[in-house]
Design an enzyme around this catalytic site. Structure first.
Site, PDB file in Angstrom:
ATOM      1  N   HIS A 103      34.599  45.345  42.371  1.00  0.00           N
ATOM      2  CA  HIS A 103      35.054  44.205  43.194  1.00  0.00           C
ATOM      3  C   HIS A 103      34.989  44.526  44.677  1.00  0.00           C
ATOM      4  CE1 HIS A 103      38.552  46.848  42.972  1.00  0.00           C
ATOM      5  NE2 HIS A 103      39.033  46.232  44.044  1.00  0.00           N
ATOM      6  N   ASP A 105      37.615  43.495  47.883  1.00  0.00           N
ATOM      7  CA  ASP A 105      39.013  43.075  47.918  1.00  0.00           C
ATOM      8  C   ASP A 105      39.160  41.628  48.405  1.00  0.00           C
ATOM      9  OD1 ASP A 105      39.953  45.535  47.059  1.00  0.00           O
ATOM     10  OD2 ASP A 105      40.003  46.344  49.089  1.00  0.00           O
ATOM     11  N   HIS A 264      33.838  48.326  45.090  1.00  0.00           N
ATOM     12  CA  HIS A 264      34.371  49.612  44.637  1.00  0.00           C
ATOM     13  C   HIS A 264      35.039  49.457  43.275  1.00  0.00           C
ATOM     14  CE1 HIS A 264      37.580  47.685  47.017  1.00  0.00           C
ATOM     15  NE2 HIS A 264      38.438  48.285  46.208  1.00  0.00           N
ATOM     16  N   ARG A 279      47.442  51.927  50.198  1.00  0.00           N
ATOM     17  CA  ARG A 279      46.333  51.113  50.724  1.00  0.00           C
ATOM     18  C   ARG A 279      46.811  50.193  51.842  1.00  0.00           C
ATOM     19  NH1 ARG A 279      42.966  46.761  47.108  1.00  0.00           N
ATOM     20  NH2 ARG A 279      43.792  45.110  48.429  1.00  0.00           N
TER      21      ARG A 279
HETATM   22  C1  SIN Z   1      41.588  49.371  45.012  1.00  0.00           C
HETATM   23  O1  SIN Z   1      40.825  48.664  44.394  1.00  0.00           O
HETATM   24  O2  SIN Z   1      42.007  49.058  46.116  1.00  0.00           O
HETATM   25  C2  SIN Z   1      42.030  50.704  44.428  1.00  0.00           C
HETATM   26  C3  SIN Z   1      41.056  51.774  44.689  1.00  0.00           C
HETATM   27  C4  SIN Z   1      41.499  53.088  44.110  1.00  0.00           C
HETATM   28  O3  SIN Z   1      42.635  53.199  43.626  1.00  0.00           O
HETATM   29  O4  SIN Z   1      40.723  54.034  44.145  1.00  0.00           O
END
Ligand code: SIN
Length: 288
Positions: A103, A105, A264, A279
């Site tokens: 995805h 974000d 990612h 995050r």
């Molecule tokens: C996310 O999608 O923001 C999480 C990424 C992660 O935990 O590596």
């Protein structure tokens, strides 16, 4: 390669670079910030090792690149709502983890994120890597015919697959995933927004593929059933190994990804171990 005062070492030929010579707990000069920004645009995702930052320093670094977002469905820290803890506890063995499918974000926003700064506080001995994929390459490697077709198309995005009443979040909750994170499912996740299927990056001017499995629902003017085969083709294409890099976390590592031109996926291969990340997400602009 060395630019200004920082060293930039590419991770793969597709995307990703490790930045050396920067301590994010210290005030950064304009030269350093410009060099970081340049490396970010050129490599789509940049990584820092061995950092030791406070929540204020984390927020302060991200704010250099724009205003900060507060996620509508995943709770932030009580004292710092813009910091979203991405946690999987050792006792959480649910097959679905946060961010565990490809995805970009919050593309269910009118203005999806510019990027996110993810800081590793606690990581498993092995496993829990994050994969990133380059959406410029995904666009550029499509045939001329498909690129021309997609160029004029738009797609509907919403958060229903991830945060709707019958979503991954509901399933995780039912299976005991609430032990790790405070994520809520809500019918407001059905709210739809429309984005171009091929987006132009507002800073580099390059075109890229802008559909993702988590949030893209269908093409505008097409039914869900009609959209599914082509969307599935594009999602698979976007995840081709030669467009990706894989980052192995250590405590104190930071990833800063350009959410406009990457996707990612957080691997869920470390049951029995704990992983805690913080995050911070930077607001973006309306795709065109
Ligand atoms: C996310 O999608 O923001 C999480 C990424 C992660 O935990 O590596």
């Amino acid at each position: 390669m060395t630019t200004a005062e920082i060293e930039v070492e590419p991770l793969t030929s597709a995307l990703g670079a490790e930045i050396r010579g920067i301590d994010l707990s210290e005030a950064l000069s304009n030269t350093e910030l410009n060099a970081i920004h340049q490396a970010f645009l050129e490599n789509q995702v940049i990584f820092f090792r061995d950092q030791n930052i406070t929540p204020e320093q984390h927020l302060g670094f991200a704010r250099k690149f724009g205003e900060l977002d507060i996620h509508p469905f995943a709770a932030g820290l009580d004292d710092y709502p813009e910091i979203m803890p991405v946690v999987k506890e050792a006792e959480d063995t649910v097959s679905i983890n946060f961010g565990g499918t490809w995805h970009s974000d919050v593309t269910f926003y009118e203005k999806p994120a510019l990027g996110s700064v993810l800081y590793a506080l606690d990581v498993p001995q092995s496993g829990g890597d994050t994969l990133f994929s380059n959406m410029y390459l995904a666009y550029e490697t499509l045939s001329d015919g498909l690129r021309e077709t997609l160029d004029g198309m738009q797609a509907v995005h919403n958060a229903s697959r991830s945060f709707g009443l019958n979503s991954r979040t509901t399933l995780r909750s039912r299976e005991g995933g609430d032990v790790s994170m405070r994520v809520r499912a809500d019918e407001e996740a059905e709210k739809e927004v429309v984005h171009p299927v091929i987006r132009t990056h507002p800073e580099t001017g390059r075109k890229l593929l802008f559909v993702n499995y988590n949030f893209t629902q269908r093409f505008v003017g097409w039914t869900k059933e009609e959209s599914e085969p082509l969307l599935t083709y594009l999602w698979d294409h976007a995840a081709r190994p030669e467009f990706t890099c894989r980052f192995r976390w250590r405590k104190g590592s930071i990833a800063f990804w350009d959410n406009r031109c990457t996707q990612h996926l957080a691997l869920n291969d470390y049951h029995g171990a704990r992983r805690e990340m913080h995050r911070v997400t930077i607001c973006g602009d309306k795709p065109y």
